[in-house]
Design a protein around this motif. Structure first.
Motif, short mmCIF file in Angstrom:
data_model
loop_
_atom_site.label_atom_id
_atom_site.label_comp_id
_atom_site.label_asym_id
_atom_site.label_seq_id
_atom_site.Cartn_x
_atom_site.Cartn_y
_atom_site.Cartn_z
N GLU A 77 0.83 -1.21 0.00
CA GLU A 77 0.00 0.00 0.00
C GLU A 77 0.87 1.26 0.00
N GLU A 78 1.91 1.26 0.79
CA GLU A 78 2.79 2.42 0.87
C GLU A 78 3.59 2.60 -0.42
N MET A 79 3.98 1.51 -1.05
CA MET A 79 4.67 1.62 -2.34
C MET A 79 3.72 2.17 -3.40
N THR A 80 2.47 1.70 -3.36
CA THR A 80 1.47 2.21 -4.30
C THR A 80 1.21 3.69 -4.08
N ALA A 81 1.19 4.12 -2.83
CA ALA A 81 0.92 5.52 -2.51
C ALA A 81 1.93 6.47 -3.15
N ILE A 82 3.19 6.05 -3.25
CA ILE A 82 4.19 6.90 -3.90
C ILE A 82 4.49 6.46 -5.33
N LYS A 83 3.70 5.49 -5.81
CA LYS A 83 3.84 4.97 -7.18
C LYS A 83 5.23 4.40 -7.44
N ALA A 84 5.77 3.72 -6.41
CA ALA A 84 7.09 3.12 -6.54
C ALA A 84 7.03 1.86 -7.39
N MET A 85 8.01 1.73 -8.26
CA MET A 85 8.14 0.50 -9.04
C MET A 85 8.67 -0.60 -8.13
N PRO A 86 8.41 -1.86 -8.46
CA PRO A 86 9.05 -2.94 -7.70
C PRO A 86 10.57 -2.77 -7.79
N PRO A 87 11.27 -3.05 -6.71
CA PRO A 87 12.72 -2.87 -6.74
C PRO A 87 13.45 -3.91 -7.57
N GLU A 88 12.79 -5.00 -7.90
CA GLU A 88 13.40 -6.09 -8.66
C GLU A 88 12.28 -6.85 -9.34
N THR A 89 12.57 -7.42 -10.48
CA THR A 89 11.60 -8.25 -11.20
C THR A 89 12.32 -9.48 -11.72
N GLY A 90 11.57 -10.39 -12.28
CA GLY A 90 12.17 -11.51 -12.97
C GLY A 90 11.78 -12.87 -12.43
N MET A 91 12.30 -13.86 -13.12
CA MET A 91 11.96 -15.25 -12.82
C MET A 91 12.49 -15.71 -11.47
N GLY A 92 13.58 -15.12 -11.01
CA GLY A 92 14.10 -15.50 -9.70
C GLY A 92 13.08 -15.25 -8.61
N LEU A 93 12.47 -14.07 -8.64
CA LEU A 93 11.46 -13.73 -7.63
C LEU A 93 10.12 -14.39 -7.92
N ALA A 94 9.77 -14.49 -9.20
CA ALA A 94 8.45 -14.99 -9.56
C ALA A 94 8.32 -16.51 -9.51
N MET A 95 9.37 -17.23 -9.89
CA MET A 95 9.24 -18.69 -9.99
C MET A 95 10.34 -19.48 -9.29
N ILE A 96 11.59 -19.14 -9.55
CA ILE A 96 12.69 -19.95 -9.04
C ILE A 96 12.74 -19.90 -7.52
N GLY A 97 12.74 -18.70 -6.97
CA GLY A 97 12.80 -18.56 -5.51
C GLY A 97 11.66 -19.26 -4.80
N PRO A 98 10.40 -18.99 -5.20
CA PRO A 98 9.29 -19.69 -4.55
C PRO A 98 9.39 -21.21 -4.66
N THR A 99 9.86 -21.70 -5.79
CA THR A 99 10.01 -23.14 -5.97
C THR A 99 11.08 -23.69 -5.03
N LEU A 100 12.21 -22.99 -4.94
CA LEU A 100 13.27 -23.42 -4.02
C LEU A 100 12.80 -23.37 -2.57
N LEU A 101 12.07 -22.32 -2.21
CA LEU A 101 11.58 -22.21 -0.84
C LEU A 101 10.63 -23.37 -0.50
N GLU A 102 9.87 -23.81 -1.46
CA GLU A 102 8.91 -24.89 -1.23
C GLU A 102 9.54 -26.29 -1.31
N TYR A 103 10.42 -26.49 -2.32
CA TYR A 103 10.90 -27.84 -2.60
C TYR A 103 12.41 -28.02 -2.51
N GLY A 104 13.16 -26.94 -2.39
CA GLY A 104 14.62 -27.02 -2.39
C GLY A 104 15.18 -27.57 -1.10
#
Length: 127
Positions: A77-104
């Motif tokens: 909500e606070e990031m939206t309030a100042i219209k801040a972009m995500p600090p990082e994007t990509g497959m690491g955050l979207a898919m690889i990291g979550p997969t490793l956290l669950e199954y790694g």
């Protein structure tokens, strides 16, 4: 810490640390590399990564923010309030990291998750 206190601290941090060039923009896949290759983008990522806020709900011991669901919602909500972009994007955050956290394995998590959070390593997925 209360959510009101967290909100105040997050608001203050974001306002002081998010470069103006990383506000009010929309990221399209074809633009992402250009936008996230700038000095301001690196500064923004590094500042957020230092708090674990590139992956705010990921475990603190692996470099994430360790935020609760409610704290993460407040941060968003606070990031939206100042219209801040995500600090990082990509497959690491979207898919690889979550997969490793669950199954790694613990070794895989310790090796890869901190580097995803910090932006040290960028992942992609090929088909």
């Amino acid at each position: 810490m209360s959510l009101d206190t967290f909100r105040s601290e997050a608001r203050e941090f974001l306002e002081a640390n998010c470069p103006q060039s990383m506000r009010g923009r929309v990221v399209h896949f074809e633009d992402a590399h250009e936008i996230y290759s700038t000095d301001d983008a690196h500064l923004w990522r590094d500042r957020m990564a230092a708090r674990g806020w590139t992956a705010p709900t990921w475990p603190k011991e692996l470099g994430g923010g360790g935020l609760s669901y409610d704290e993460n919602k407040v941060l968003a909500e606070e990031m939206t309030a100042i219209k801040a972009m995500p600090p990082e994007t990509g497959m690491g955050l979207a898919m690889i990291g979550p997969t490793l956290l669950e199954y790694g394995t613990e070794e895989q998590k310790k090796r890869h998750i901190p580097k995803i959070v910090s932006g040290e390593v960028t992942w992609c997925q090929g088909y």
